[in-house]
Write a protein that holds these residues in place. Structure first.
Motif, PDB file in Angstrom:
ATOM      1  N   ASN A  27       0.814  -1.217   0.000  1.00 27.28           N
ATOM      2  CA  ASN A  27       0.000   0.000   0.000  1.00 27.28           C
ATOM      3  C   ASN A  27       0.845   1.264   0.000  1.00 27.28           C
ATOM      4  OD1 ASN A  27      -2.510  -1.062  -0.249  1.00 27.28           O
ATOM      5  ND2 ASN A  27      -3.014  -0.961   1.907  1.00 27.28           N
ATOM      6  N   PHE A  53      -7.639  -1.293  -7.427  1.00 29.60           N
ATOM      7  CA  PHE A  53      -7.331  -1.028  -6.016  1.00 29.60           C
ATOM      8  C   PHE A  53      -8.504  -1.424  -5.133  1.00 29.60           C
ATOM      9  CE2 PHE A  53      -7.443   1.645  -2.247  1.00 29.60           C
ATOM     10  CZ  PHE A  53      -6.219   1.312  -1.687  1.00 29.60           C
ATOM     11  N   SER A  56      -8.754  -5.126  -4.798  1.00 32.43           N
ATOM     12  CA  SER A  56      -7.674  -5.674  -3.967  1.00 32.43           C
ATOM     13  C   SER A  56      -7.912  -5.416  -2.493  1.00 32.43           C
ATOM     14  CB  SER A  56      -6.319  -5.107  -4.391  1.00 32.43           C
ATOM     15  OG  SER A  56      -6.180  -3.759  -4.001  1.00 32.43           O
ATOM     16  N   GLN A  57      -8.572  -4.313  -2.156  1.00 31.97           N
ATOM     17  CA  GLN A  57      -8.835  -4.002  -0.756  1.00 31.97           C
ATOM     18  C   GLN A  57     -10.036  -4.766  -0.211  1.00 31.97           C
ATOM     19  OE1 GLN A  57      -6.650  -1.913   1.175  1.00 31.97           O
ATOM     20  NE2 GLN A  57      -5.596  -2.574  -0.672  1.00 31.97           N
ATOM     21  N   ASN A  63      -2.447  -7.190   1.075  1.00 30.42           N
ATOM     22  CA  ASN A  63      -2.620  -5.983   0.267  1.00 30.42           C
ATOM     23  C   ASN A  63      -1.869  -6.047  -1.053  1.00 30.42           C
ATOM     24  OD1 ASN A  63      -4.246  -4.821   2.182  1.00 30.42           O
ATOM     25  ND2 ASN A  63      -2.588  -3.748   3.182  1.00 30.42           N
TER      26      ASN A  63
END
Length: 177
Positions: A27, A53, A56-57, A63
């Motif tokens: 991150n 993003f 992925s979160q 992460n």
């Protein structure tokens, strides 16, 4: 979208090098990943990067999943594997040798000084990551207001961020953002 002659080699080189500078984890490298994926190599646009993003979160696991998703969008399964190994491999080797060095010098002051110096660096990199994502995702004043509200709410309360993600997703689904 990629014009590289060998995209897998480019992924390996890019994420291998980036892994050595990702001090606070994957991150902390989000601004650089954005710059490389969107501005330098044109593997994706701002919207695609923000989507990668977000996925992925929301997904369970580490992460570093964002690297896997970028690699997948560039070169499929081979790209996903290459980018992930390149992002994790050099850092794992470096961490192994640094931990051995720290174990031998545990009575010295310099390891604690280095660790203390890395804290503000990591916080700054995470803040830069949030700013990059806000700038690429917020296309209206309403979206900007929601982002600022979520940041204030996350800072001021102990509310689980999943509820804020769910609320943001519902607002997006309703077409408000």
């Amino acid at each position: 979208m990629n014009s590289d002659a060998n995209p897998v080699a480019t992924l390996v080189w890019t994420f291998g090098l980036m892994s050595l500078f990702a001090v606070g984890g994957a991150n902390s490298a989000i601004p650089e990943m954005h710059r490389i994926a969107v501005d330098v190599h044109h593997w994706m646009d701002d919207r695609q990067f923000a989507d990668v993003f977000a996925i992925s979160q929301l997904s369970p696991g580490p992460n570093v999943l964002i690297v896997t998703l970028i690699g997948y969008s560039v070169a499929g399964v081979v790209g996903a594997l290459a980018a992930t190994v390149a992002m994790c491999g050099p850092t794992a080797v470096l961490a192994y040798y640094v931990s051995r060095l720290l174990a031998r010098s545990r009575h010295s002051r310099w390891p604690a000084i280095i660790q203390a110096a890395l804290v503000p660096l990591s916080i700054g990199l995470m803040g830069a990551s949030g700013l990059i994502l806000a700038l690429t995702s917020d296309r209206s004043w309403v979206a900007g207001l929601i982002t600022v509200s979520a940041a204030v709410l996350a800072f001021a309360t102990r509310l689980n961020p999943l509820w804020m993600l769910l609320a943001g997703g519902a607002l997006g689904f309703a077409g408000l953002i």
